[in-house]
Enzyme design. Structure first.
Site, PDB file in Angstrom:
ATOM      1  N   ALA A  11       4.065   2.297  -8.716  1.00 50.04           N
ATOM      2  CA  ALA A  11       4.019   3.621  -9.357  1.00 50.04           C
ATOM      3  C   ALA A  11       5.354   4.344  -9.187  1.00 50.04           C
ATOM      4  CB  ALA A  11       2.878   4.451  -8.761  1.00 50.04           C
ATOM      5  N   ALA A  12       5.999   4.166  -8.025  1.00 47.45           N
ATOM      6  CA  ALA A  12       7.274   4.856  -7.786  1.00 47.45           C
ATOM      7  C   ALA A  12       8.345   4.342  -8.753  1.00 47.45           C
ATOM      8  CB  ALA A  12       7.715   4.671  -6.341  1.00 47.45           C
ATOM      9  N   ASP A  39      -2.239   7.148  -7.041  1.00 40.71           N
ATOM     10  CA  ASP A  39      -0.846   6.776  -6.739  1.00 40.71           C
ATOM     11  C   ASP A  39       0.131   7.491  -7.675  1.00 40.71           C
ATOM     12  OD1 ASP A  39      -1.891   4.985  -4.919  1.00 40.71           O
ATOM     13  OD2 ASP A  39      -0.585   3.339  -5.528  1.00 40.71           O
ATOM     14  N   GLY A  84       0.797  -1.230   0.000  1.00 41.20           N
ATOM     15  CA  GLY A  84       0.000   0.000   0.000  1.00 41.20           C
ATOM     16  C   GLY A  84       0.823   1.269   0.000  1.00 41.20           C
TER      17      GLY A  84
END
Ligand code: PMV
Length: 315
Positions: free
Chosen positions: A110-111, A152, A105
């Site tokens: 996405a990072a 995100d 979570g």
């Protein structure tokens, strides 16, 4: 071409997860204490287009050609190349590392996409804007989630606390008072796509039961925004508590998450809730700065496998 490195932070959702998929507002903030790094160096002795990818944290040691077309990293390469109007790429090695726990979570997928988009576009001499990087990360999130809301990729690309509504303009929140949070990992892995899909099935079977809960979560996010903008951490803490009970009603909490949330409150947190998809992963506790250590210690002795601190600075 010089070697390039780019970074992207993790993220937490303060309020509104799940409801955001159905058009309600949500609030998310970057977590700079954990991050993904993408480093690229040229391989001038290799033929054009030969791209090596080394990502020990996600078990990858391969070449770009060997990845399935829909793989997030293949998607980033394709999107960046299209965005820059290039038909071929020079030989290079991409190294990806990340301290963001996976399936917890905190936005690790996405990072990684954001860090790779930034590193690749800078390596190619045309760094992409936050807006384009965010769009590319949204494309890759489909691989993990199927139907991501876009929160995100937005919070991670812009690196600021945001008030987010699907399809709406991105709003960067002003924060009247620095907020301190403890983020604790329940140790249970949770796949966002699976949890989102399970909830979708429940909603479709019984909209009369679930729609009002989603709407109440939207009201929590709206009120949380006001508490943040006027500097009311106690009010915000109560809203986090309300949000957790609404998430329980959606069926996305777990016994471990409920225990950690209760323990954080008993240790003096202003409020606590699960954060992200739920059914495992992380919970967050809003704390007074001088109580942060005590809350983290209580969470660790109650079974959390990790606890980190983050602050959302006044802005
Ligand atoms: O990636 P996670 O686990 O933080 O979950 C994202 C939040 C959800 O609202 C559950 C899904 C979404 O796409 O917004």
């Amino acid at each position: 071409m010089p070697a390039i490195a780019a970074y992207a932070p993790g993220k937490i959702i303060l309020t509104g997860e799940h409801a955001v998929v159905y058009g309600q507002p949500a609030i998310a903030a970057p977590v700079e204490e954990v991050r993904a790094r993408a480093g690229i160096e040229a391989n001038p002795t290799e033929p054009d287009g030969k791209i090596n990818i080394i990502a020990p944290d996600i078990g990858l040691d391969t070449s770009l050609d060997a990845l399935p077309l829909e793989h997030p990293i293949a998607t980033v390469f394709r999107e960046v190349r299209q965005e820059l109007g290039l038909d071929h790429l020079p030989a290079m090695t991409l190294n990806i590392t990340s301290t963001i726990p996976i399936a917890a979570g905190l936005g690790s997928g996405a990072a990684i996409s954001v860090a790779v988009s930034r590193a690749l576009s800078s390596f190619l001499g045309s760094p992409l804007s936050d807006e384009v990087v965010s769009r590319i990360a949204f494309e890759t999130d489909r691989f993990y989630h199927g139907t991501p809301s876009g929160i995100d990729n937005s919070v991670i690309s812009y690196g600021r606390m945001i008030y987010f509504m699907r399809g709406g303009p991105l709003e960067i929140l002003t924060n009247a008072e620095t907020l301190t949070l403890v983020i604790a990992d329940s140790g249970e892995k949770s796949l966002t796509g699976k949890v989102v899909h399970g909830l979708r099935t429940r909603i479709e079977l019984d909209p009369q039961r679930y729609d009002p809960i989603l709407e109440k979560i939207g009201v929590v996010s709206f009120s949380a925004r006001q508490a943040i903008e006027k500097g009311d951490p106690a009010g915000l803490g109560n809203l986090l508590n309300d949000n957790h009970s609404l998430l329980q009603q959606l069926g996305v909490s777990s016994a471990n998450l409920d225990l950690l949330v209760r323990i954080a409150r008993e240790a003096g947190a202003l409020g606590a809730k699960l954060s992200g998809a739920g059914c495992g992963g992380n919970m967050i506790a809003l704390v007074e700065p001088d109580n942060a250590q005590a809350v983290a210690a209580a969470l660790l002795s109650a079974g959390a496998v990790n606890a980190i601190f983050t602050t959302i600075p006044q802005s």
